[in-house]
Structure formats: structure tokens, C-alpha cells
Design an enzyme around this catalytic site. Sequence first.
Site, PDB file in Angstrom:
ATOM      1  N   GLY A  53      -1.364   5.963  -2.227  1.00 17.73           N
ATOM      2  CA  GLY A  53      -2.158   6.568  -3.308  1.00 17.73           C
ATOM      3  C   GLY A  53      -3.484   5.851  -3.473  1.00 17.73           C
ATOM      4  O   GLY A  53      -4.533   6.484  -3.623  1.00 17.73           O
ATOM      5  N   LYS A  54      -3.422   4.526  -3.457  1.00 17.44           N
ATOM      6  CA  LYS A  54      -4.657   3.772  -3.699  1.00 17.44           C
ATOM      7  C   LYS A  54      -5.421   3.550  -2.399  1.00 17.44           C
ATOM      8  O   LYS A  54      -6.651   3.550  -2.392  1.00 17.44           O
ATOM      9  CB  LYS A  54      -4.320   2.466  -4.410  1.00 17.44           C
ATOM     10  N   CYS A 111       2.658  -1.261 -12.535  1.00 24.17           N
ATOM     11  CA  CYS A 111       2.912  -0.125 -13.431  1.00 24.17           C
ATOM     12  C   CYS A 111       4.017  -0.505 -14.417  1.00 24.17           C
ATOM     13  O   CYS A 111       4.894   0.288 -14.712  1.00 24.17           O
ATOM     14  CB  CYS A 111       3.255   1.143 -12.646  1.00 24.17           C
ATOM     15  N   ALA A 152       0.772  -1.254   0.000  1.00 21.06           N
ATOM     16  CA  ALA A 152       0.000   0.000   0.000  1.00 21.06           C
ATOM     17  C   ALA A 152       0.798   1.297   0.000  1.00 21.06           C
ATOM     18  O   ALA A 152       0.249   2.336  -0.364  1.00 21.06           O
ATOM     19  CB  ALA A 152      -0.930   0.005   1.215  1.00 21.06           C
ATOM     20  N   ALA A 153       2.068   1.269   0.427  1.00 17.87           N
ATOM     21  CA  ALA A 153       2.782   2.535   0.614  1.00 17.87           C
ATOM     22  C   ALA A 153       3.139   3.163  -0.734  1.00 17.87           C
ATOM     23  O   ALA A 153       3.468   2.438  -1.663  1.00 17.87           O
ATOM     24  CB  ALA A 153       4.046   2.295   1.432  1.00 17.87           C
ATOM     25  N   PRO A 154       3.077   4.485  -0.847  1.00 14.87           N
ATOM     26  CA  PRO A 154       2.776   5.475   0.189  1.00 14.87           C
ATOM     27  C   PRO A 154       1.286   5.715   0.444  1.00 14.87           C
ATOM     28  O   PRO A 154       0.948   6.523   1.289  1.00 14.87           O
ATOM     29  CB  PRO A 154       3.433   6.744  -0.354  1.00 14.87           C
ATOM     30  N   ASP A 171       2.191  -2.499   4.200  1.00 16.56           N
ATOM     31  CA  ASP A 171       3.373  -2.524   3.327  1.00 16.56           C
ATOM     32  C   ASP A 171       4.493  -3.205   4.093  1.00 16.56           C
ATOM     33  O   ASP A 171       4.692  -2.941   5.279  1.00 16.56           O
ATOM     34  CB  ASP A 171       3.808  -1.114   2.904  1.00 16.56           C
ATOM     35  N   ASP A 222      -1.329  -4.129  -5.433  1.00 16.74           N
ATOM     36  CA  ASP A 222      -0.630  -3.238  -6.360  1.00 16.74           C
ATOM     37  C   ASP A 222       0.842  -3.609  -6.224  1.00 16.74           C
ATOM     38  O   ASP A 222       1.584  -3.031  -5.442  1.00 16.74           O
ATOM     39  CB  ASP A 222      -0.893  -1.787  -5.944  1.00 16.74           C
TER      40      ASP A 222
HETATM   41  C1  LIG Z   1       3.882  -0.206  -6.516  1.00 15.61           C
HETATM   42  S1  LIG Z   1       4.305   0.070  -4.887  1.00 15.61           S
HETATM   43  C2  LIG Z   1       2.774   0.414  -4.134  1.00 15.61           C
HETATM   44  C3  LIG Z   1       2.213   1.773  -4.408  1.00 15.61           C
HETATM   45  C4  LIG Z   1       0.932   2.034  -3.639  1.00 15.61           C
HETATM   46  N1  LIG Z   1      -0.062   1.020  -3.887  1.00 15.61           N
HETATM   47  C5  LIG Z   1       0.325   3.397  -3.931  1.00 15.61           C
HETATM   48  O1  LIG Z   1      -0.611   3.482  -4.710  1.00 15.61           O
HETATM   49  O2  LIG Z   1       0.792   4.401  -3.348  1.00 15.61           O
HETATM   50  C6  LIG Z   1       4.646  -1.525  -4.291  1.00 15.61           C
HETATM   51  C7  LIG Z   1       4.861  -1.639  -2.805  1.00 15.61           C
HETATM   52  O3  LIG Z   1       4.997  -3.016  -2.479  1.00 15.61           O
HETATM   53  C8  LIG Z   1       5.811  -3.108  -1.337  1.00 15.61           C
HETATM   54  N2  LIG Z   1       6.244  -4.525  -1.228  1.00 15.61           N
HETATM   55  C9  LIG Z   1       7.322  -5.129  -1.776  1.00 15.61           C
HETATM   56  N3  LIG Z   1       7.339  -6.433  -1.445  1.00 15.61           N
HETATM   57  C10 LIG Z   1       6.243  -6.652  -0.687  1.00 15.61           C
HETATM   58  C11 LIG Z   1       5.711  -7.784  -0.018  1.00 15.61           C
HETATM   59  N4  LIG Z   1       6.317  -8.967  -0.097  1.00 15.61           N
HETATM   60  N5  LIG Z   1       4.588  -7.634   0.697  1.00 15.61           N
HETATM   61  C12 LIG Z   1       3.951  -6.426   0.798  1.00 15.61           C
HETATM   62  N6  LIG Z   1       4.412  -5.307   0.182  1.00 15.61           N
HETATM   63  C13 LIG Z   1       5.537  -5.436  -0.539  1.00 15.61           C
HETATM   64  C14 LIG Z   1       6.895  -2.100  -1.572  1.00 15.61           C
HETATM   65  O4  LIG Z   1       7.490  -1.693  -0.354  1.00 15.61           O
HETATM   66  C15 LIG Z   1       6.126  -0.979  -2.270  1.00 15.61           C
HETATM   67  O5  LIG Z   1       5.778   0.018  -1.352  1.00 15.61           O
END
Ligand SMILES: C[S@@+](CC[C@H](N)C(=O)[O-])C[C@H]1O[C@@H](n2cnc3c(N)ncnc32)[C@H](O)[C@@H]1O
Length: 468
Positions: A116-117, A233, A112-114, A135, A180
Site C-alpha cells: 500500500g505504501k 496502525c 512493505a507487504a502488500p 518484507d 511501517d
Molecule cells: C503493517 S504491515 C505492512 C503493511 C504495508 N506497509 C502496506 O502499507 O501495505 C507489517 C509488515 O511487516 C512485516 N514484518 C514483520 N516482521 C518483520 C521484520 N522483522 N522485518 C521486515 N518486515 C517484517 C510483516 O510481514 C508485515 O507484512
Amino acid sequence: MINLPESFLIKIKNMLGEEYDKFLESYNKSPLQGLRLNRTKVSPKEWERLSVVKTENIPWIDNGYYFDGSVFAATRHPYYYAGLYYIQEPSAQTPANILRVDPGDRVLDLCAAPGGKSTELAAKLNGKGVLVSNDISATRAKALLKNLGVFGIKNALITSETPKNLSDVFKGYFNKILVDAPCSGEGMFRKEPAIIKNWEQYGTGYYNDLQKDILPNAVNMLSDDGYLLYSTCTFSPDENEGTINYILTMFPELEVIPVNDSYEGFDSGHPEWIGSDKEEIRGAVRLWPHKMEGEGHFLCLLHKKKTDYPKYFETNVKRVKLSNEEEAFLKSWGLTNEELARLELHGEKLYLIPEGLPDVTGLRILRNGLYVGDRKKGRFEPSEPFAMSRTKDESKYFLDLDADDERVVKYLKCETIEVTKDELVKNKLDKAEKGAFILIGINGFPLGFGKLSGTTVKNKYFAGWRMM
Ligand SMILES: C[S@@+](CC[C@H](N)C(=O)[O-])C[C@H]1O[C@@H](n2cnc3c(N)ncnc32)[C@H](O)[C@@H]1O
């Protein structure tokens, strides 16, 4: 134009054939800037009435707008601090828009980080039901605290956990899930060319392994008749159609819900690019920068048919005994009896636990729902997220300023402000007791608390969010 890696261009040319030149031309254009309204605070109609800046609606997003970043410093405007909008690239607004969320749903945003969704999913819940926003990176998850806090979200549990640990607690719990996924980010090359270096270092295989590790845990947390939206993305077929093909094979109870015809600029999924005969993958959506005004995304909506998972979950609130003063204070700021019964104390911090949450003991939790405030010796201090979660009508005392009043910036910089006696009368603050907490807002939208003493408002804005 940015320097795109040769192997990336060859791959895209093989995928797009005659469309390839148009795709390449799109890299001569500037990246597009978008903002998304907080639907709990402002409707598109009200936004137009506020006429903060000239914006143009994103055709497939009801609450999304393009704006020109060279004339509007979007993150400096007081309405940004009031949580009226989130800055988000237009195609990135699509996943949370397509995943239908209704008040009362149990929603998980797994990566989820940061936020947006998460901010949009939470806004769609409108305070009813629960959002677990997670996250794996605790550092990145801190941004969730701020963004969900500024949006005034009341019912989010914020965690920093592995998908496996979450699925041990939440098996079959959620009826809506967004994954995401971390990805190679090919759709971000135009906006953030620095990502290209990362792509060259890790390639797409590294992310594809991560996605195949994350997604089965998400499916395990999905309830009967639940919906899961997978998005990335990137343009890479392995990370998109490939991951969907993998999960459909692993879980025959999943089906693709076609959403590819929701907007004329959407392309469909391409199972042939990964040699799959699963025609249903065409129901996924590909967003390309040469077919619509945005950077690029992939998304696929999955539905889970029947399972034999448990259906009922006991809420497990360790209810706190409030003093008469605390109860009166919280009621005077709009908390209902039902909400008072969901308050839990952790140390000296009081939290409003989302309704219907199972026992989450053992998880790495950053926030247990709405952080209401701190129980200090003999007094209660309401928190900044609590301020942001109030409406003007729920507030005991509300000092309403104009967005362009120079005291607004002073307040956001954590300075003391002065009010006139006339303003006290106009805002019904003339009878307020000495040292009363008052909510400072702009045109009816809350910003944070202050303490009133005569005509002076002592600043209680959260220093960590202050305007620099
Ligand atoms: C594409 S970004 C998410 C952007 C977010 N959904 C937004 O809209 O702001 C992908 C995120 O997945 C997290 N991530 C990576 N591996 C992960 C895991 N095994 N479990 C959960 N989150 C993970 C990363 O830290 C990163 O913040």
C-alpha cells in the site's frame, strides 16, 4: 457494535479521559473505504474528468479519496487493472504522504507487504532513484510483485530479507526510509474485527519487541541528513511513543521533525503516556477514528543529523550484450541508451536495474528492478510489468479501447479479441508486421500485450493477474 476487549477499553479510557465516549461512539459507524490515485498515471483533475464513480477527497491527502464500496466494485473496474489507483484505508494513506520523497531519492520500505505504501513511495519517485521494497515474509512479499507491477514501477528492487541482512549491505545508503512496523493492530478493530483475537493472543509486548529489533537496523541504513518515518496502525503507547523514546535514546543523532500540525484532525504524540520527558515526541501524529474520517494510525518523522557513513556507492550492473534485434526492439518500446546500459540478464530473464544500486549479491531478491522480458531462442518476449511501465507515447504499437468496451473484460480474462480494419487504421496498426507485439490499453492507459495477426489479437496478458 463489535465486542471490544475490556482491557483494551480500560487502557483507552485512561489515555483519552473525557474524549473516551466519542471514541466509543465511532465504533457505531461503518469503516471508511478509500482509494489512492497512482500519481504517475492520473492526476486528481484527470480522475474527475474520467468520472468513474462519485469520490470525495480525503482532506489531508492530495491524491486520496473516499468512495462507497456498496456502489463501486473498485477491484473489478478495468482502471484498477490499469493501475490507476490502489485501495487503501484513509488513515493508512498518511505515512507515505507525510514522508517527503522526490525523484532521485534512495528509498527503503522495510516492512512493505502488500505494498500500500510502497506503491505511493514509488509513484513519488516517478522512475528516478531507487526503491527497495522489503518484507520478511516471502509469501506476503509476493503481493509486492503484483502491486508494484500493476502500478508500472520501473525502479524497485523487491527483497524478502531480515532487516539485519539488509543493513549489512545498505549501511548509510538510503536518504528516505519508511518503517511501517508489524503491530498489535488496535486501529484495525473496526475494519477487521478478526484482529482482536490476535491481539488477545499476542498482546502488545510481542510486537513492541519486534519493533525494537527492526528499527535500529533501519537507522543504520539511513544516510546523513536522511529522514525515517515510523508508523503503526495501533493506539498502544508502548508500540508508538515507547518505541520512539527507545530509538531516540539509542541514537542521539536522531531528532523528531514535528508533523502534528499538518491537519486539524491530527492529535500529537503523548510522551506522558509512557512517562517520558522527551517533549519532542509531541511532534508525532496520532490519528483517531473520533477526530477524523479514518480508522487510526500513529506516525513519527525522524531526521538523522551528521554521521560518518560512506557517501558513494558504485552501481554494479553486469551489463548484458544485446543482439541488434533486441536493442532495436527495446528502443522501439521507449528504452533509452542510458537504460539499455542498466540491463542485466538472470537466466533468460532481462531486468532493468535501478540506478545507483550497490552490489546486492547474497540477498534474497524477488525482483531485480523492472522485469523487462524473456530472451527466448531467436526472439524476445516482453513481460507484463514492462507493459505496465510504458506510456502510450513510448509504445511502438498501441490499441486504445474504451474502458467500457466489452473486449476489455475479454482481454483481462485472457481471451483472444478481434479488431476491425477501421480500428487498425485509426490506431496506426495497419502497417504492423505479422505477429507484432501490440500494447492493449484503455483510454491511453496500458493493460498488457497482445500479438497481432490480421484482425485477431492473440492474448499475452499475464495469466496470474487475469480477471476472474
Ligand atoms: C503493517 S504491515 C505492512 C503493511 C504495508 N506497509 C502496506 O502499507 O501495505 C507489517 C509488515 O511487516 C512485516 N514484518 C514483520 N516482521 C518483520 C521484520 N522483522 N522485518 C521486515 N518486515 C517484517 C510483516 O510481514 C508485515 O507484512
